[in-house]
Design an enzyme around this catalytic site. Structure first.
Site, short mmCIF file in Angstrom:
data_model
loop_
_atom_site.label_atom_id
_atom_site.label_comp_id
_atom_site.label_asym_id
_atom_site.label_seq_id
_atom_site.Cartn_x
_atom_site.Cartn_y
_atom_site.Cartn_z
N GLU A 35 0.81 -1.23 0.00
CA GLU A 35 0.00 0.00 0.00
C GLU A 35 0.84 1.27 0.00
OE1 GLU A 35 -3.16 -0.48 3.03
OE2 GLU A 35 -2.85 -2.57 2.45
N HIS A 37 3.51 1.81 -1.82
CA HIS A 37 3.73 2.15 -3.25
C HIS A 37 2.44 2.65 -3.89
CE1 HIS A 37 6.74 -1.23 -2.64
NE2 HIS A 37 7.51 -0.22 -3.01
#
Ligand code: PAF
Length: 287
Positions: A35, A37
Site C-alpha cells: 500500500e 507504493h
C-alpha cells in the site's frame, strides 16, 4: 496498462507524451508492491496525465551480504496492483538492460550519507543515486514520488537533482502504516509472528518521542533515551536511534529546527526502519 522493457522504448514513449503536452508522474520501485507504493501512485495519478512506474531490483544498492537474491519478487501480482492503481506504463527492464557494461562514470554521494542507513550500508546510496538518475533520464518525468519511510533516500535524491539540475519535482509522500502502526515494507514478510508483534514498538517509540517534543523536550539525548526504551522491549537489536536536522541530516544539540527522529532495528531476518519528521512540537510528517 502498457509494459515496456527497453530503455529505447521507454524514452520514445515519454518523449511522445511530452510532445502531446502530457505531464508525467514517475513512481520508482523495486516491486513487491504494497500500500505504500500504491499511495505514491495515488498521488501521481492526481497530479499528472500519465503515470509511469518502474519495477527494478537494483543490484547496485545492495551490499555483498545483503538480500539482493532473496529480495521478494512477484511481477504478475505487481502488474495487477499497478494497473488497478492507475499506472499507465510499467517499466520493467532487466539488469543487463540497465547495466550492459562497466560504467565509465560513477556517482558518489558526498553528503547526508555518513549517518542512519548510509553508515551501516556503505555504497548503498551511491547505488540508489545512480539508478534514480538513470531512471529519471529514461522516463523523463515532471514529478517523481518517493515515500518518507526512507527519509534519508528523499534527502539524498533532493541533493542529487539539485546538483545535476535534473528538471523534475521530487514529491515526498507520507509513510503508510498497518492498523497497529507498523510502517508498510516489503521486508515485513520476513518477520516471525513474534517479531511482527514486537515490531509495533518502532512506531510506538516514535509516537512517544513526538509527544515528548510537543511536551517541550528539546534535548535530543532525552528523545533518544525514550525511543531506545521502547525498542529495547523487542528481541531485535537496535541498529540506530538518531535525532538529526532534516534534510541536512546533521547532528543537533538542541531541537530548534526541523528534525528527523529515525530508528533501525535488526530482527532475525529483517531490518526495519521508521522515522518521523518534526518541528519541535509540530509533527510535519508523522506517525
Ligand atoms: O525506494 C526504493 O524502492 C529504491 O531505493 C528505488 C528508489 C526504487 C531505487 O532503486
Amino acid at each position: 496498462m502498457k509494459i515496456i522493457k527497453t530503455i529505447n522504448d521507454m524514452q520514445s514513449f515519454s518523449k511522445q507524451s511530452m510532445r502531446s503536452g502530457q505531464k508525467i508522474g514517475f513512481v520508482p520501485t523495486m516491486g513487491y508492491l504494497h500500500e505504500g507504493h500504491i499511495s505514491l501512485v495515488g498521488e501521481a495519478v492526481k497530479q499528472n496525465d500519465c503515470v509511469i512506474m518502474s519495477v527494478f531490483v537494483n543490484p547496485l544498492q545492495f551490499g555483498p551480504n545483503e538480500d539482493f537474491d532473496r529480495y521478494p519478487r512477484d511481477l504478475k501480482r505487481d502488474e495487477e496492483l499497478a494497473s488497478q492503481a492507475g499506472v499507465d506504463v510499467l517499466f520493467y527492464p532487466d539488469v543487463t538492460e540497465m547495466y550492459p557494461k562497466e560504467r565509465t562514470t560513477k556517482l558518489t554521494v558526498q553528503e547526508r550519507v555518513n549517518t542512519l542507513c548510509g553508515e551501516s550500508r556503505p555504497g548503498h546510496f551511491d547505488g540508489v543515486a545512480t539508478v534514480v538518475l538513470k531512471l529519471l533520464q529514461i522516463t523523463l518525468p515532471d514529478r517523481a514520488y518517493f515515500g518518507m519511510k526512507d527519509a534519508q533516500q528523499v534527502a539524498v535524491i533532493k541533493g542529487l537533482v539539485d546538483d545535476f539540475n535534473v528538471p523534475v519535482e521530487i514529491v515526498p509522500c507520507p509513510i503508510i502504516r498497518e492498523k497497529d502502526g507498523l510502517a508498510k515494507s516489503s521486508r515485513n514478510v520476513y518477520l516471525t509472528p513474534t517479531e511482527r508483534k514486537e515490531a509495533i514498538q518502532l512506531s510506538r517509540s516514535l509516537r512517544a518521542a513526538s509527544k515528548a517534543l510537543s511536551d517541550g523536550e528539546i534535548n535530543p539525548e532525552r528523545i533518544k533515551d525514550i525511543v531506545s526504551t521502547y525498542l529495547s522491549e523487542t528481541s531485535g537489536s537496535i541498529d540506530y536511534v538518531e535525532v538529526l536536522a532534516y534534510p541536512a541530516l546533521e547532528k543537533v544539540h538542541v531541537i530548534t529546527e526541523d528534525v528527523i527522529i529515525a530508528v533501525a532495528v535488526q530482527f532475525s531476518a529483517a531490518r526495519l526502519i521508521d522515522n518521523i519528521v518534526a518541528l519541535k512540537s509540530e509533527i510535519a510528517i508523522g506517525v
